[in-house]
Design a protein around this motif. Structure first.
Motif, PDB file in Angstrom:
ATOM      1  N   ASP A 190       0.846  -1.182   0.000  1.00 42.82           N
ATOM      2  CA  ASP A 190       0.000   0.000   0.000  1.00 42.82           C
ATOM      3  C   ASP A 190       0.891   1.246   0.000  1.00 42.82           C
ATOM      4  N   ARG A 191       0.608   2.180  -0.876  1.00 42.38           N
ATOM      5  CA  ARG A 191       1.422   3.388  -0.993  1.00 42.38           C
ATOM      6  C   ARG A 191       1.517   4.155   0.325  1.00 42.38           C
ATOM      7  N   ARG A 192       0.484   4.060   1.139  1.00 45.31           N
ATOM      8  CA  ARG A 192       0.455   4.805   2.405  1.00 45.31           C
ATOM      9  C   ARG A 192       1.402   4.233   3.446  1.00 45.31           C
ATOM     10  N   LEU A 193       1.982   3.057   3.160  1.00 48.50           N
ATOM     11  CA  LEU A 193       2.910   2.438   4.108  1.00 48.50           C
ATOM     12  C   LEU A 193       4.370   2.672   3.754  1.00 48.50           C
ATOM     13  N   LEU A 194       4.629   3.341   2.643  1.00 48.80           N
ATOM     14  CA  LEU A 194       6.009   3.507   2.186  1.00 48.80           C
ATOM     15  C   LEU A 194       6.786   4.534   3.002  1.00 48.80           C
ATOM     16  N   VAL A 195       6.077   5.455   3.661  1.00 52.44           N
ATOM     17  CA  VAL A 195       6.724   6.434   4.532  1.00 52.44           C
ATOM     18  C   VAL A 195       6.152   6.228   5.931  1.00 52.44           C
ATOM     19  N   PRO A 196       6.832   5.462   6.776  1.00 53.25           N
ATOM     20  CA  PRO A 196       6.295   5.152   8.111  1.00 53.25           C
ATOM     21  C   PRO A 196       5.933   6.425   8.884  1.00 53.25           C
ATOM     22  N   GLY A 197       4.735   6.392   9.441  1.00 55.85           N
ATOM     23  CA  GLY A 197       4.289   7.519  10.257  1.00 55.85           C
ATOM     24  C   GLY A 197       3.690   8.670   9.486  1.00 55.85           C
ATOM     25  N   ASN A 198       3.705   8.606   8.164  1.00 57.00           N
ATOM     26  CA  ASN A 198       3.132   9.690   7.357  1.00 57.00           C
ATOM     27  C   ASN A 198       2.426   9.090   6.144  1.00 57.00           C
ATOM     28  N   PRO A 199       1.183   8.649   6.312  1.00 63.52           N
ATOM     29  CA  PRO A 199       0.493   7.961   5.220  1.00 63.52           C
ATOM     30  C   PRO A 199       0.196   8.840   4.018  1.00 63.52           C
ATOM     31  N   HIS A 200       0.280  10.159   4.182  1.00 62.37           N
ATOM     32  CA  HIS A 200      -0.048  11.059   3.073  1.00 62.37           C
ATOM     33  C   HIS A 200       1.191  11.692   2.446  1.00 62.37           C
ATOM     34  N   ALA A 201       2.368  11.218   2.800  1.00 70.40           N
ATOM     35  CA  ALA A 201       3.606  11.827   2.303  1.00 70.40           C
ATOM     36  C   ALA A 201       3.743  11.714   0.795  1.00 70.40           C
ATOM     37  N   LEU A 202       3.130  10.694   0.198  1.00 70.46           N
ATOM     38  CA  LEU A 202       3.276  10.463  -1.240  1.00 70.46           C
ATOM     39  C   LEU A 202       2.022  10.841  -2.011  1.00 70.46           C
ATOM     40  N   ASP A 203       1.162  11.635  -1.393  1.00 68.63           N
ATOM     41  CA  ASP A 203      -0.064  12.042  -2.081  1.00 68.63           C
ATOM     42  C   ASP A 203       0.259  13.005  -3.229  1.00 68.63           C
ATOM     43  N   THR A 204       0.980  14.077  -2.916  1.00 72.67           N
ATOM     44  CA  THR A 204       1.321  15.077  -3.919  1.00 72.67           C
ATOM     45  C   THR A 204       2.691  15.671  -3.588  1.00 72.67           C
ATOM     46  N   GLY A 205       3.210  16.442  -4.528  1.00 71.55           N
ATOM     47  CA  GLY A 205       4.438  17.180  -4.263  1.00 71.55           C
ATOM     48  C   GLY A 205       5.673  16.581  -4.909  1.00 71.55           C
ATOM     49  N   ALA A 206       6.827  17.121  -4.503  1.00 71.60           N
ATOM     50  CA  ALA A 206       8.095  16.738  -5.120  1.00 71.60           C
ATOM     51  C   ALA A 206       8.526  15.319  -4.770  1.00 71.60           C
ATOM     52  N   LEU A 207       8.220  14.866  -3.552  1.00 63.24           N
ATOM     53  CA  LEU A 207       8.708  13.548  -3.119  1.00 63.24           C
ATOM     54  C   LEU A 207       8.159  12.413  -3.983  1.00 63.24           C
ATOM     55  N   PRO A 208       6.837  12.272  -4.145  1.00 61.61           N
ATOM     56  CA  PRO A 208       6.360  11.175  -5.006  1.00 61.61           C
ATOM     57  C   PRO A 208       6.822  11.327  -6.448  1.00 61.61           C
ATOM     58  N   ALA A 209       6.890  12.563  -6.938  1.00 64.37           N
ATOM     59  CA  ALA A 209       7.345  12.764  -8.318  1.00 64.37           C
ATOM     60  C   ALA A 209       8.791  12.317  -8.482  1.00 64.37           C
ATOM     61  N   LEU A 210       9.636  12.587  -7.488  1.00 68.87           N
ATOM     62  CA  LEU A 210      11.034  12.174  -7.560  1.00 68.87           C
ATOM     63  C   LEU A 210      11.171  10.663  -7.471  1.00 68.87           C
ATOM     64  N   VAL A 211      10.375  10.019  -6.636  1.00 69.82           N
ATOM     65  CA  VAL A 211      10.410   8.550  -6.543  1.00 69.82           C
ATOM     66  C   VAL A 211      10.079   7.934  -7.903  1.00 69.82           C
ATOM     67  N   LEU A 212       9.040   8.446  -8.552  1.00 68.64           N
ATOM     68  CA  LEU A 212       8.659   7.915  -9.864  1.00 68.64           C
ATOM     69  C   LEU A 212       9.755   8.191 -10.899  1.00 68.64           C
ATOM     70  N   ALA A 213      10.400   9.350 -10.802  1.00 65.16           N
ATOM     71  CA  ALA A 213      11.487   9.661 -11.740  1.00 65.16           C
ATOM     72  C   ALA A 213      12.689   8.754 -11.514  1.00 65.16           C
ATOM     73  N   LEU A 214      13.038   8.515 -10.264  1.00 67.05           N
ATOM     74  CA  LEU A 214      14.174   7.644  -9.955  1.00 67.05           C
ATOM     75  C   LEU A 214      13.982   6.253 -10.534  1.00 67.05           C
ATOM     76  N   THR A 215      12.750   5.768 -10.501  1.00 66.83           N
ATOM     77  CA  THR A 215      12.465   4.391 -10.910  1.00 66.83           C
ATOM     78  C   THR A 215      12.025   4.281 -12.363  1.00 66.83           C
ATOM     79  N   GLY A 216      12.140   5.377 -13.129  1.00 66.21           N
ATOM     80  CA  GLY A 216      11.761   5.331 -14.537  1.00 66.21           C
ATOM     81  C   GLY A 216      10.279   5.180 -14.747  1.00 66.21           C
ATOM     82  N   SER A 217       9.476   5.657 -13.798  1.00 63.62           N
ATOM     83  CA  SER A 217       8.023   5.481 -13.868  1.00 63.62           C
ATOM     84  C   SER A 217       7.284   6.795 -14.034  1.00 63.62           C
ATOM     85  N   SER A 218       7.998   7.863 -14.402  1.00 61.60           N
ATOM     86  CA  SER A 218       7.334   9.136 -14.644  1.00 61.60           C
ATOM     87  C   SER A 218       6.965   9.229 -16.116  1.00 61.60           C
TER      88      SER A 218
END
Length: 424
Positions: A190-218
Protein backbone atom coordinates in the motif's frame (compact mmCIF):
# COMPACT_ATOMS: atom_id res chain seq x y z
CA UNK A 1 36.91 39.07 6.53
CA UNK A 2 37.03 38.56 2.75
CA UNK A 3 35.68 41.30 0.48
CA UNK A 4 32.39 40.18 -1.15
CA UNK A 5 33.48 41.71 -4.46
CA UNK A 6 36.89 40.04 -4.83
CA UNK A 7 37.31 37.47 -2.04
CA UNK A 8 39.94 39.60 -0.27
CA UNK A 9 42.24 40.35 -3.22
CA UNK A 10 41.96 44.01 -2.24
CA UNK A 11 43.33 43.46 1.31
CA UNK A 12 45.99 46.09 2.07
CA UNK A 13 45.64 47.68 -1.39
CA UNK A 14 45.49 51.36 -2.28
CA UNK A 15 42.62 51.31 -4.75
CA UNK A 16 41.92 55.03 -4.93
CA UNK A 17 44.28 55.88 -7.85
CA UNK A 18 42.98 52.91 -9.85
CA UNK A 19 39.33 53.80 -9.23
CA UNK A 20 39.81 57.24 -10.80
CA UNK A 21 36.55 57.98 -12.70
CA UNK A 22 38.65 58.65 -15.79
CA UNK A 23 39.54 54.92 -15.82
CA UNK A 24 35.96 53.63 -15.63
CA UNK A 25 35.97 52.82 -19.37
CA UNK A 26 38.95 50.47 -18.95
CA UNK A 27 37.56 48.57 -15.99
CA UNK A 28 34.13 48.20 -17.61
CA UNK A 29 35.77 46.59 -20.64
CA UNK A 30 37.68 44.22 -18.35
CA UNK A 31 34.54 43.40 -16.36
CA UNK A 32 32.76 42.46 -19.59
CA UNK A 33 35.69 40.22 -20.56
CA UNK A 34 35.70 38.58 -17.11
CA UNK A 35 31.99 37.78 -17.39
CA UNK A 36 32.41 36.40 -20.88
CA UNK A 37 35.40 34.23 -19.99
CA UNK A 38 34.19 33.17 -16.57
CA UNK A 39 37.48 34.41 -15.09
CA UNK A 40 37.06 36.88 -12.24
CA UNK A 41 40.78 37.52 -11.67
CA UNK A 42 42.01 38.15 -15.26
CA UNK A 43 45.67 37.61 -14.41
CA UNK A 44 46.49 35.59 -17.52
CA UNK A 45 45.10 34.44 -20.81
CA UNK A 46 44.49 36.15 -24.15
CA UNK A 47 44.88 39.90 -24.23
CA UNK A 48 41.70 41.95 -23.85
CA UNK A 49 40.91 44.32 -26.71
CA UNK A 50 39.73 47.79 -25.65
CA UNK A 51 38.78 50.88 -27.63
CA UNK A 52 40.60 53.99 -26.45
CA UNK A 53 38.28 56.87 -25.58
CA UNK A 54 38.24 60.25 -27.31
CA UNK A 55 38.71 62.21 -24.08
CA UNK A 56 42.41 63.01 -23.49
CA UNK A 57 41.99 62.81 -19.69
CA UNK A 58 40.64 59.28 -19.94
CA UNK A 59 43.52 58.14 -22.15
CA UNK A 60 46.05 59.87 -19.92
CA UNK A 61 44.71 58.08 -16.85
CA UNK A 62 45.53 54.75 -18.53
CA UNK A 63 49.18 55.63 -19.01
CA UNK A 64 51.26 53.04 -17.20
CA UNK A 65 48.45 50.47 -17.43
CA UNK A 66 48.44 50.24 -21.24
CA UNK A 67 51.79 50.35 -23.04
CA UNK A 68 52.62 52.69 -25.90
CA UNK A 69 51.13 55.86 -27.31
CA UNK A 70 47.36 56.03 -26.85
CA UNK A 71 45.40 57.44 -29.80
CA UNK A 72 41.64 58.20 -29.66
CA UNK A 73 39.41 55.50 -31.17
CA UNK A 74 42.29 53.05 -31.44
CA UNK A 75 41.72 49.37 -30.62
CA UNK A 76 44.47 48.16 -28.30
CA UNK A 77 45.21 44.69 -26.95
CA UNK A 78 45.84 44.86 -23.21
CA UNK A 79 48.25 42.23 -21.89
CA UNK A 80 46.76 40.74 -18.71
CA UNK A 81 50.18 39.72 -17.39
CA UNK A 82 51.52 43.27 -17.71
CA UNK A 83 48.34 44.78 -16.30
CA UNK A 84 48.53 42.39 -13.34
CA UNK A 85 52.06 43.53 -12.62
CA UNK A 86 50.96 47.18 -12.86
CA UNK A 87 48.04 46.88 -10.44
CA UNK A 88 50.12 44.76 -8.04
CA UNK A 89 52.14 47.88 -7.22
CA UNK A 90 49.00 49.08 -5.40
CA UNK A 91 48.43 45.85 -3.50
CA UNK A 92 50.26 42.49 -3.29
CA UNK A 93 47.15 40.40 -4.05
CA UNK A 94 45.42 42.85 -6.33
CA UNK A 95 44.34 41.62 -9.78
CA UNK A 96 42.82 43.39 -12.81
CA UNK A 97 39.57 41.52 -12.16
CA UNK A 98 39.48 42.64 -8.55
CA UNK A 99 39.89 46.30 -9.57
CA UNK A 100 37.21 45.88 -12.26
CA UNK A 101 34.84 44.36 -9.67
CA UNK A 102 35.32 47.35 -7.34
CA UNK A 103 34.90 49.79 -10.21
CA UNK A 104 31.67 48.02 -11.25
CA UNK A 105 30.58 47.44 -7.64
CA UNK A 106 29.67 43.81 -8.35
CA UNK A 107 31.16 40.35 -8.30
CA UNK A 108 32.40 39.33 -11.75
CA UNK A 109 31.83 36.07 -13.68
CA UNK A 110 28.70 35.33 -11.63
CA UNK A 111 27.18 32.99 -14.25
CA UNK A 112 30.34 30.91 -14.56
CA UNK A 113 30.68 30.69 -10.80
CA UNK A 114 27.06 29.65 -10.49
CA UNK A 115 27.52 26.98 -13.17
CA UNK A 116 30.59 25.69 -11.38
CA UNK A 117 28.68 25.51 -8.10
CA UNK A 118 25.81 23.68 -9.80
CA UNK A 119 28.22 21.26 -11.43
CA UNK A 120 29.87 20.54 -8.10
CA UNK A 121 26.48 20.03 -6.43
CA UNK A 122 25.35 17.79 -9.29
CA UNK A 123 28.50 15.70 -8.88
CA UNK A 124 27.61 15.24 -5.22
CA UNK A 125 24.15 14.01 -6.25
CA UNK A 126 25.65 11.66 -8.82
CA UNK A 127 28.09 10.20 -6.30
CA UNK A 128 25.37 9.71 -3.72
CA UNK A 129 23.10 7.98 -6.21
CA UNK A 130 25.87 5.64 -7.33
CA UNK A 131 26.80 4.72 -3.75
CA UNK A 132 23.17 4.30 -2.73
CA UNK A 133 22.29 2.13 -5.72
CA UNK A 134 24.99 -0.36 -4.80
CA UNK A 135 23.27 -1.04 -1.46
CA UNK A 136 19.71 -1.36 -2.77
CA UNK A 137 17.87 -4.68 -3.08
CA UNK A 138 18.47 -6.26 -6.45
CA UNK A 139 14.94 -5.75 -7.78
CA UNK A 140 15.12 -2.05 -6.91
CA UNK A 141 18.63 -1.69 -8.31
CA UNK A 142 17.37 -3.07 -11.61
CA UNK A 143 14.62 -0.44 -11.62
CA UNK A 144 16.93 2.45 -10.87
CA UNK A 145 19.87 1.36 -13.00
CA UNK A 146 22.90 2.98 -11.31
CA UNK A 147 24.53 3.58 -14.67
CA UNK A 148 21.56 5.51 -16.07
CA UNK A 149 19.66 7.06 -13.18
CA UNK A 150 21.66 10.31 -13.11
CA UNK A 151 21.28 10.77 -16.87
CA UNK A 152 17.56 10.09 -16.56
CA UNK A 153 17.12 12.66 -13.81
CA UNK A 154 19.15 15.25 -15.70
CA UNK A 155 17.19 14.68 -18.92
CA UNK A 156 13.90 15.13 -17.06
CA UNK A 157 15.10 18.33 -15.38
CA UNK A 158 15.30 16.77 -11.94
CA UNK A 159 18.91 17.75 -11.21
CA UNK A 160 18.02 21.43 -11.54
CA UNK A 161 14.82 20.87 -9.57
CA UNK A 162 16.77 19.18 -6.79
CA UNK A 163 19.35 21.96 -6.66
CA UNK A 164 16.55 24.51 -6.32
CA UNK A 165 14.87 22.61 -3.49
CA UNK A 166 15.19 24.06 0.05
CA UNK A 167 17.14 20.98 1.16
CA UNK A 168 18.29 18.90 -1.84
CA UNK A 169 20.06 16.31 0.29
CA UNK A 170 17.02 15.70 2.48
CA UNK A 171 14.65 15.38 -0.50
CA UNK A 172 16.94 12.93 -2.29
CA UNK A 173 17.44 10.96 0.92
CA UNK A 174 13.67 10.69 1.49
CA UNK A 175 13.11 9.52 -2.07
CA UNK A 176 15.84 6.89 -1.82
CA UNK A 177 14.38 5.67 1.47
CA UNK A 178 10.99 5.22 -0.20
CA UNK A 179 12.60 3.35 -3.09
CA UNK A 180 14.20 0.87 -0.68
CA UNK A 181 10.70 -0.09 0.51
CA UNK A 182 9.42 -1.12 -2.93
CA UNK A 183 8.26 -4.75 -3.05
CA UNK A 184 9.90 -7.47 -5.16
CA UNK A 185 8.09 -8.70 -8.28
CA UNK A 186 4.88 -10.57 -7.49
CA UNK A 187 4.31 -8.70 -4.24
CA UNK A 188 2.45 -5.46 -3.55
CA UNK A 189 2.41 -2.78 -0.91
CA UNK A 190 0.00 0.00 0.00
CA UNK A 191 1.42 3.39 -0.99
CA UNK A 192 0.46 4.80 2.40
CA UNK A 193 2.91 2.44 4.11
CA UNK A 194 6.01 3.51 2.19
CA UNK A 195 6.72 6.43 4.53
CA UNK A 196 6.30 5.15 8.11
CA UNK A 197 4.29 7.52 10.26
CA UNK A 198 3.13 9.69 7.36
CA UNK A 199 0.49 7.96 5.22
CA UNK A 200 -0.05 11.06 3.07
CA UNK A 201 3.61 11.83 2.30
CA UNK A 202 3.28 10.46 -1.24
CA UNK A 203 -0.06 12.04 -2.08
CA UNK A 204 1.32 15.08 -3.92
CA UNK A 205 4.44 17.18 -4.26
CA UNK A 206 8.09 16.74 -5.12
CA UNK A 207 8.71 13.55 -3.12
CA UNK A 208 6.36 11.18 -5.01
CA UNK A 209 7.35 12.76 -8.32
CA UNK A 210 11.03 12.17 -7.56
CA UNK A 211 10.41 8.55 -6.54
CA UNK A 212 8.66 7.91 -9.86
CA UNK A 213 11.49 9.66 -11.74
CA UNK A 214 14.17 7.64 -9.95
CA UNK A 215 12.46 4.39 -10.91
CA UNK A 216 11.76 5.33 -14.54
CA UNK A 217 8.02 5.48 -13.87
CA UNK A 218 7.33 9.14 -14.64
CA UNK A 219 5.80 10.46 -17.85
CA UNK A 220 2.71 8.28 -17.39
CA UNK A 221 -0.34 8.73 -15.15
CA UNK A 222 0.70 8.46 -11.49
CA UNK A 223 -1.62 5.55 -10.83
CA UNK A 224 -0.02 3.58 -13.67
CA UNK A 225 3.47 4.55 -12.49
CA UNK A 226 2.86 3.26 -8.97
CA UNK A 227 1.18 0.11 -10.31
CA UNK A 228 4.33 -0.63 -12.32
CA UNK A 229 6.27 -0.57 -9.05
CA UNK A 230 3.90 -2.96 -7.28
CA UNK A 231 2.40 -0.15 -5.22
CA UNK A 232 -1.34 0.04 -4.65
CA UNK A 233 -2.59 3.56 -5.30
CA UNK A 234 -5.71 4.78 -3.53
CA UNK A 235 -8.39 2.72 -5.29
CA UNK A 236 -11.44 4.64 -4.07
CA UNK A 237 -10.89 8.00 -5.75
CA UNK A 238 -10.89 8.73 -9.46
CA UNK A 239 -12.11 6.29 -12.07
CA UNK A 240 -14.74 6.70 -14.79
CA UNK A 241 -17.86 8.89 -14.71
CA UNK A 242 -20.72 7.11 -16.46
CA UNK A 243 -24.30 7.47 -17.54
CA UNK A 244 -26.47 4.94 -19.41
CA UNK A 245 -24.13 1.94 -19.01
CA UNK A 246 -23.87 -0.34 -15.97
CA UNK A 247 -21.79 -3.25 -14.71
CA UNK A 248 -23.51 -6.61 -14.90
CA UNK A 249 -25.96 -7.13 -12.05
CA UNK A 250 -25.95 -3.50 -10.91
CA UNK A 251 -29.14 -1.48 -10.63
CA UNK A 252 -28.66 2.18 -11.46
CA UNK A 253 -31.67 4.52 -11.77
CA UNK A 254 -32.36 5.43 -15.43
CA UNK A 255 -30.56 8.61 -16.42
CA UNK A 256 -28.41 8.64 -13.27
CA UNK A 257 -24.74 9.63 -13.43
CA UNK A 258 -22.29 7.74 -11.20
CA UNK A 259 -18.57 7.09 -10.76
CA UNK A 260 -16.87 3.70 -10.94
CA UNK A 261 -13.71 3.96 -8.79
CA UNK A 262 -10.52 2.03 -9.62
CA UNK A 263 -11.46 -0.70 -7.11
CA UNK A 264 -14.53 -1.59 -9.19
CA UNK A 265 -12.81 -1.10 -12.53
CA UNK A 266 -10.24 -3.73 -11.57
CA UNK A 267 -12.90 -6.43 -11.81
CA UNK A 268 -15.38 -4.83 -14.19
CA UNK A 269 -17.96 -6.99 -15.97
CA UNK A 270 -20.21 -4.86 -18.13
CA UNK A 271 -23.87 -5.51 -18.83
CA UNK A 272 -24.17 -6.45 -22.53
CA UNK A 273 -25.78 -3.81 -24.75
CA UNK A 274 -28.83 -5.92 -25.55
CA UNK A 275 -28.66 -4.95 -29.22
CA UNK A 276 -25.68 -5.12 -31.59
CA UNK A 277 -26.16 -1.54 -32.80
CA UNK A 278 -25.70 0.23 -29.47
CA UNK A 279 -22.85 2.64 -28.98
CA UNK A 280 -20.91 3.77 -25.93
CA UNK A 281 -19.37 7.25 -26.27
CA UNK A 282 -16.08 7.86 -24.45
CA UNK A 283 -15.13 11.49 -23.80
CA UNK A 284 -12.39 13.33 -21.93
CA UNK A 285 -14.29 16.26 -20.40
CA UNK A 286 -17.09 16.04 -17.81
CA UNK A 287 -18.83 18.95 -19.52
CA UNK A 288 -19.77 16.67 -22.43
CA UNK A 289 -21.28 14.06 -20.13
CA UNK A 290 -23.10 16.75 -18.11
CA UNK A 291 -24.58 18.28 -21.24
CA UNK A 292 -25.67 14.86 -22.51
CA UNK A 293 -27.30 14.03 -19.18
CA UNK A 294 -29.18 17.35 -19.21
CA UNK A 295 -30.22 17.05 -22.83
CA UNK A 296 -33.92 16.19 -23.04
CA UNK A 297 -34.92 12.96 -24.77
CA UNK A 298 -37.58 13.79 -27.33
CA UNK A 299 -39.56 11.91 -29.94
CA UNK A 300 -36.95 12.94 -32.52
CA UNK A 301 -34.01 11.87 -30.33
CA UNK A 302 -35.16 8.94 -28.21
CA UNK A 303 -31.76 7.41 -27.45
CA UNK A 304 -30.70 7.15 -23.82
CA UNK A 305 -27.35 8.95 -23.39
CA UNK A 306 -24.62 6.34 -22.99
CA UNK A 307 -21.47 8.22 -22.13
CA UNK A 308 -18.26 7.40 -20.27
CA UNK A 309 -15.97 10.24 -19.15
CA UNK A 310 -12.29 9.74 -18.24
CA UNK A 311 -12.09 13.23 -16.64
CA UNK A 312 -8.67 13.85 -18.12
CA UNK A 313 -5.81 11.44 -18.73
CA UNK A 314 -7.08 7.84 -18.62
CA UNK A 315 -5.08 5.36 -16.56
CA UNK A 316 -4.23 1.98 -18.03
CA UNK A 317 -6.91 0.46 -15.81
CA UNK A 318 -9.48 2.88 -17.22
CA UNK A 319 -8.37 2.09 -20.77
CA UNK A 320 -8.74 -1.61 -20.02
CA UNK A 321 -12.25 -0.99 -18.67
CA UNK A 322 -13.16 0.74 -21.94
CA UNK A 323 -11.71 -2.24 -23.83
CA UNK A 324 -13.94 -4.52 -21.75
CA UNK A 325 -16.95 -2.73 -23.25
CA UNK A 326 -15.97 -4.04 -26.67
CA UNK A 327 -15.58 -7.52 -25.22
CA UNK A 328 -19.11 -7.25 -23.80
CA UNK A 329 -20.52 -6.46 -27.25
CA UNK A 330 -20.65 -2.67 -27.21
CA UNK A 331 -19.64 -0.47 -30.12
CA UNK A 332 -17.18 2.04 -28.68
CA UNK A 333 -16.41 5.55 -29.98
CA UNK A 334 -13.62 7.52 -28.32
CA UNK A 335 -12.49 11.14 -28.44
CA UNK A 336 -10.70 13.90 -26.49
CA UNK A 337 -9.47 17.46 -26.99
CA UNK A 338 -7.49 18.42 -30.09
CA UNK A 339 -4.20 19.05 -28.30
CA UNK A 340 -1.08 17.04 -27.51
CA UNK A 341 -2.56 15.44 -24.39
CA UNK A 342 -5.91 14.73 -26.06
CA UNK A 343 -4.30 12.94 -29.00
CA UNK A 344 -2.29 10.86 -26.52
CA UNK A 345 -5.51 9.96 -24.67
CA UNK A 346 -7.12 8.72 -27.88
CA UNK A 347 -4.05 6.68 -28.82
CA UNK A 348 -4.05 5.03 -25.40
CA UNK A 349 -7.74 4.14 -25.66
CA UNK A 350 -7.37 2.76 -29.19
CA UNK A 351 -4.34 0.71 -28.16
CA UNK A 352 -6.35 -0.89 -25.36
CA UNK A 353 -9.53 -1.29 -27.42
CA UNK A 354 -8.55 -1.90 -31.06
CA UNK A 355 -12.19 -2.42 -32.04
CA UNK A 356 -13.09 1.12 -30.98
CA UNK A 357 -13.32 3.96 -33.48
CA UNK A 358 -12.47 7.63 -33.18
CA UNK A 359 -15.43 9.94 -32.70
CA UNK A 360 -15.32 13.31 -34.45
CA UNK A 361 -11.51 13.36 -34.25
CA UNK A 362 -10.86 13.96 -37.97
CA UNK A 363 -9.20 16.85 -39.72
CA UNK A 364 -12.60 18.13 -40.81
CA UNK A 365 -13.85 18.06 -37.22
CA UNK A 366 -10.78 19.99 -36.05
CA UNK A 367 -11.14 22.61 -38.78
CA UNK A 368 -14.81 23.04 -37.92
CA UNK A 369 -13.83 24.13 -34.40
CA UNK A 370 -10.39 25.71 -34.75
CA UNK A 371 -9.38 29.22 -35.62
CA UNK A 372 -5.87 30.30 -36.57
CA UNK A 373 -3.79 30.92 -33.46
CA UNK A 374 -0.24 31.54 -32.32
CA UNK A 375 0.33 28.57 -30.00
CA UNK A 376 3.26 26.23 -30.47
CA UNK A 377 1.78 22.73 -30.68
CA UNK A 378 4.50 20.18 -29.95
CA UNK A 379 3.18 17.41 -32.17
CA UNK A 380 4.81 14.48 -33.95
CA UNK A 381 3.66 13.09 -37.29
CA UNK A 382 2.58 9.84 -35.61
CA UNK A 383 0.45 11.52 -32.92
CA UNK A 384 -2.81 10.94 -34.82
CA UNK A 385 -2.42 7.63 -36.69
CA UNK A 386 -6.17 7.52 -37.47
CA UNK A 387 -5.93 10.62 -39.73
CA UNK A 388 -2.65 11.48 -41.46
CA UNK A 389 -3.84 15.01 -42.25
CA UNK A 390 -4.80 15.99 -38.70
CA UNK A 391 -1.35 16.83 -37.27
CA UNK A 392 -0.33 18.96 -40.30
CA UNK A 393 -3.62 20.89 -40.00
CA UNK A 394 -3.07 21.49 -36.27
CA UNK A 395 0.48 22.66 -36.91
CA UNK A 396 -0.74 25.03 -39.61
CA UNK A 397 -3.49 26.59 -37.49
CA UNK A 398 -1.36 26.61 -34.32
CA UNK A 399 -4.26 26.35 -31.91
CA UNK A 400 -5.89 23.54 -29.92
CA UNK A 401 -9.60 22.83 -30.15
CA UNK A 402 -11.59 21.53 -27.22
CA UNK A 403 -14.54 19.22 -26.92
CA UNK A 404 -16.76 22.10 -25.82
CA UNK A 405 -16.13 23.68 -29.24
CA UNK A 406 -17.89 20.70 -30.85
CA UNK A 407 -20.58 20.25 -28.20
CA UNK A 408 -23.67 20.62 -30.46
CA UNK A 409 -22.35 17.98 -32.87
CA UNK A 410 -21.35 15.65 -30.03
CA UNK A 411 -24.79 15.95 -28.43
CA UNK A 412 -26.41 15.23 -31.78
CA UNK A 413 -24.48 11.97 -32.04
CA UNK A 414 -25.19 10.97 -28.44
CA UNK A 415 -28.92 11.61 -28.72
CA UNK A 416 -29.03 9.87 -32.11
CA UNK A 417 -27.36 6.86 -30.50
CA UNK A 418 -24.51 6.54 -33.03
CA UNK A 419 -21.48 8.57 -34.14
CA UNK A 420 -21.88 10.63 -37.28
CA UNK A 421 -21.44 8.54 -40.47
CA UNK A 422 -22.08 5.27 -38.60
CA UNK A 423 -25.18 3.26 -39.51
CA UNK A 424 -28.03 3.39 -36.92
Amino acid sequence: MNCPLCDGACDGADLAPLLNPELTWLWQALATAADRRGDESLTSGPAVTVTLPAEPAQRAAAAGLIDGQLEPGQNRRVSLERLTAAVATRGPRLTPGAVAAHASNRRLAANARRRAQQTAAADVIRTRLERTAADLPRHVRELIGPDTVFTRLRTQGWITRLLNAPDPSALLGQAVQVVTQLPPPGQRIDRRLLVPGNPHALDTGALPALVLALTGSSGIPARSGWARLGVDFDDLLGGLIITGITPRGWRIPPGATYTLPPRELARIDWEPPGRPDRWAFVTENPSVLAAASNHPITQDSPATPRVICTAGTPSQQECDAVAALSDAGWNVAVRADFDQAGLAHVRALLAAAPAAITWRMSTADYLAAAVTGTDTLHLQDADAPWDEHLVPAMRKHRVPAYEEDLLPALLADITAGAPDSCPP
